[in-house]
Design an enzyme around this catalytic site. Structure first.
Site, PDB file in Angstrom:
ATOM      1  N   ASP A  12       0.874  -1.134   0.040  1.00 59.48           N
ATOM      2  CA  ASP A  12       0.071   0.031   0.023  1.00 59.48           C
ATOM      3  C   ASP A  12       0.832   1.409  -0.049  1.00 59.48           C
ATOM      4  O   ASP A  12       0.522   2.204   0.597  1.00 59.48           O
ATOM      5  CB  ASP A  12      -0.910   0.146   1.306  1.00 59.48           C
ATOM      6  CG  ASP A  12      -1.862  -1.210   1.062  1.00 59.48           C
ATOM      7  OD1 ASP A  12      -1.973  -1.839   0.197  1.00 59.48           O
ATOM      8  OD2 ASP A  12      -2.761  -1.067   1.944  1.00 59.48           O
ATOM      9  N   ASP A  50      -5.037  -0.562  -1.983  1.00 61.18           N
ATOM     10  CA  ASP A  50      -6.179  -0.125  -1.989  1.00 61.18           C
ATOM     11  C   ASP A  50      -6.892   0.302  -3.143  1.00 61.18           C
ATOM     12  O   ASP A  50      -6.260   1.478  -3.422  1.00 61.18           O
ATOM     13  CB  ASP A  50      -6.492   0.568  -0.630  1.00 61.18           C
ATOM     14  CG  ASP A  50      -6.484  -0.210   0.651  1.00 61.18           C
ATOM     15  OD1 ASP A  50      -6.256  -1.395   0.516  1.00 61.18           O
ATOM     16  OD2 ASP A  50      -6.499   0.338   1.736  1.00 61.18           O
ATOM     17  N   HIS A  52     -10.661   1.668  -3.252  1.00 60.04           N
ATOM     18  CA  HIS A  52     -12.155   1.591  -2.504  1.00 60.04           C
ATOM     19  C   HIS A  52     -13.192   2.306  -3.301  1.00 60.04           C
ATOM     20  O   HIS A  52     -12.762   3.442  -4.135  1.00 60.04           O
ATOM     21  CB  HIS A  52     -11.831   2.455  -1.117  1.00 60.04           C
ATOM     22  CG  HIS A  52     -10.883   1.629  -0.283  1.00 60.04           C
ATOM     23  ND1 HIS A  52     -11.282   0.313   0.305  1.00 60.04           N
ATOM     24  CD2 HIS A  52     -10.168   2.253   0.655  1.00 60.04           C
ATOM     25  CE1 HIS A  52     -10.310   0.080   1.173  1.00 60.04           C
ATOM     26  NE2 HIS A  52      -9.530   1.239   1.559  1.00 60.04           N
ATOM     27  N   SER A  58     -15.363   1.311   5.452  1.00 61.19           N
ATOM     28  CA  SER A  58     -14.233   1.659   6.479  1.00 61.19           C
ATOM     29  C   SER A  58     -14.193   3.358   6.563  1.00 61.19           C
ATOM     30  O   SER A  58     -13.421   3.707   7.539  1.00 61.19           O
ATOM     31  CB  SER A  58     -12.951   1.494   5.942  1.00 61.19           C
ATOM     32  OG  SER A  58     -12.432   2.050   4.917  1.00 61.19           O
ATOM     33  N   HIS A  93     -10.105   7.801   1.624  1.00 60.47           N
ATOM     34  CA  HIS A  93      -8.670   7.584   1.084  1.00 60.47           C
ATOM     35  C   HIS A  93      -8.852   6.426  -0.076  1.00 60.47           C
ATOM     36  O   HIS A  93      -9.649   5.566  -0.148  1.00 60.47           O
ATOM     37  CB  HIS A  93      -7.876   7.006   2.194  1.00 60.47           C
ATOM     38  CG  HIS A  93      -8.117   5.874   2.767  1.00 60.47           C
ATOM     39  ND1 HIS A  93      -9.183   5.606   4.045  1.00 60.47           N
ATOM     40  CD2 HIS A  93      -7.643   4.549   2.582  1.00 60.47           C
ATOM     41  CE1 HIS A  93      -9.177   4.181   4.178  1.00 60.47           C
ATOM     42  NE2 HIS A  93      -8.254   3.706   3.385  1.00 60.47           N
ATOM     43  N   LYS A 118      -6.992  -4.697  -3.557  1.00 58.37           N
ATOM     44  CA  LYS A 118      -8.025  -5.029  -2.277  1.00 58.37           C
ATOM     45  C   LYS A 118      -8.855  -3.897  -1.843  1.00 58.37           C
ATOM     46  O   LYS A 118      -8.736  -2.596  -2.205  1.00 58.37           O
ATOM     47  CB  LYS A 118      -7.164  -5.648  -1.038  1.00 58.37           C
ATOM     48  CG  LYS A 118      -6.100  -4.587  -0.551  1.00 58.37           C
ATOM     49  CD  LYS A 118      -5.051  -5.290   0.382  1.00 58.37           C
ATOM     50  CE  LYS A 118      -4.161  -4.372   0.955  1.00 58.37           C
ATOM     51  NZ  LYS A 118      -4.801  -3.244   2.039  1.00 58.37           N
ATOM     52  N   GLU A 125     -14.123  -4.594   4.599  1.00 56.69           N
ATOM     53  CA  GLU A 125     -13.019  -3.927   4.929  1.00 56.69           C
ATOM     54  C   GLU A 125     -11.595  -5.145   4.579  1.00 56.69           C
ATOM     55  O   GLU A 125     -11.875  -6.574   4.628  1.00 56.69           O
ATOM     56  CB  GLU A 125     -12.791  -3.651   6.197  1.00 56.69           C
ATOM     57  CG  GLU A 125     -11.242  -3.110   6.601  1.00 56.69           C
ATOM     58  CD  GLU A 125     -10.806  -1.864   6.102  1.00 56.69           C
ATOM     59  OE1 GLU A 125     -10.592  -1.747   4.693  1.00 56.69           O
ATOM     60  OE2 GLU A 125     -10.612  -0.885   6.633  1.00 56.69           O
ATOM     61  N   ALA A 159       0.678   0.168   6.414  1.00 57.41           N
ATOM     62  CA  ALA A 159       1.099   0.801   7.916  1.00 57.41           C
ATOM     63  C   ALA A 159       1.344  -0.485   8.623  1.00 57.41           C
ATOM     64  O   ALA A 159       0.819  -1.605   8.441  1.00 57.41           O
ATOM     65  CB  ALA A 159       0.060   1.606   8.450  1.00 57.41           C
ATOM     66  N   CYS A 163      -2.163  -3.021   7.684  1.00 53.95           N
ATOM     67  CA  CYS A 163      -2.180  -3.841   6.524  1.00 53.95           C
ATOM     68  C   CYS A 163      -0.917  -4.593   6.431  1.00 53.95           C
ATOM     69  O   CYS A 163      -0.934  -5.669   6.151  1.00 53.95           O
ATOM     70  CB  CYS A 163      -2.307  -2.994   5.284  1.00 53.95           C
ATOM     71  SG  CYS A 163      -3.937  -2.075   5.236  1.00 53.95           S
TER      72      CYS A 163
END
Length: 216
Positions: A12, A50, A52, A58, A93, A118, A125, A159, A163
Site C-alpha cells: 500500500d 487499496d 475503495h 471503512s 482514502h 484489495k 474491509e 502501515a 495492513c
C-alpha cells in the site's frame, strides 16, 4: 539444502498513505529503502493497493460518524450479526480512479512482477493483501506466490500496525516463512506494539541490511 525462494511484498505505498488524506508520518522516508530492496533478485516483487469505492465501509463519512471513531462491521449475509469485528473509521482514502489511490511518486514500479488489489467491495474491509478478515475470499496473492514457488515472504510498506501486520499474519497462516523489514515500514501509531504482536505470531522482524545479505 533447503530451497530459498523469496518474494518481496510492497504493501500500500499509495499517495493517500504517504502525502494525502491518511498520510502516515514520515512515510516518504521508506521509498528509497524499498527501491533498494526492489533492486535485489527476489523471485517475485508484488505490490498491493487499496482501491475503495467512495462509500466504503471503512470511511467515517459512510457512517456519518467522527473520524477515527470505531464501529462494528459484519460480513455480508451475517443476519444474526454473530461475526462482528471492530472497525476504525478512517478519512476517505484511496478511492478508485483518484490521485490518492495511485502508487506514490518515486516508487520504482517498473520492476514489479505482480499487483494485488484489495478493498474494492463496499461492504468488506481488507487490511491483509491475502484475504478479507472473515476469510470469505482470497485476493490474487496466494496464487501469485504459489505460481512462483515462494518459500519466504519479505514485507515492507504501510502501515505497520494495520495492513503490514495483517498481511504478515496471513502469510504465516498460509505456510510461508515470514519476515517484516522494520526500517522499510511505517506505522500509524507510535506505541510499537505491532512488533511484539508479530514476533509472537512467529514473524521474524529484520532490517534491510540483513535482507540484502540473504537475497543475492
Amino acid at each position: 539444502m533447503a530451497t530459498f525462494t523469496p518474494a518481496l511484498l510492497v504493501i500500500d505505498m499509495q499517495y493517500d498513505f504517504v502525502y494525502g488524506s491518511l498520510a502516515v508520518r514520515n512515510g516518504s522516508e521508506i521509498i528509497p529503502i524499498i527501491n533498494d530492496l526492489l533492486a535485489h533478485p527476489f523471485a517475485a516483487k508484488i505490490a498491493s493497493r487499496d482501491l475503495h469505492p467512495r462509500d466504503h465501509i471503512s470511511f467515517a463519512a459512510t457512517h456519518e460518524k467522527p473520524l477515527f471513531s470505531k464501529t462494528v462491521i459484519y460480513p455480508p449475509g451475517d443476519i444474526e450479526q454473530e461475526r462482528g469485528l471492530e472497525q476504525v473509521l478512517w478519512p476517505i482514502h484511496c478511492v478508485a480512479d483518484t490521485l490518492g489511490s495511485e502508487f506514490v511518486e518515486g516508487l520504482n514500479q517498473r520492476v514489479l512482477t505482480g499487483l494485488v488489489t484489495k478493498g474494492t467491495d463496499q461492504g468488506i474491509e481488507m487490511y491483509s493483501a491475502f484475504r478479507d478478515p472473515w476469510h470469505l475470499a482470497n485476493t490474487t496473492l496466494p496464487k501469485l506466490l504459489k505460481d512462483h514457488g515462494i518459500t519466504d515472504v519479505f514485507i515492507v510498506g504501510i502501515a505497520g500496525d494495520y495492513c503490514v501486520k495483517s498481511t504478515a499474519s496471513d502469510a504465516i497462516d498460509f505456510g510461508y516463512k515470514t519476515w517484516v523489514i522494520r526500517d522499510a515500514v511505517k506505522s500509524v501509531h507510535d506505541s510499537g506494539s505491532e512488533w511484539g504482536d508479530m514476533e509472537r505470531k512467529g514473524i521474524k522482524v529484520t532490517d534491510s541490511a540483513e535482507v540484502k545479505r540473504l537475497v543475492v
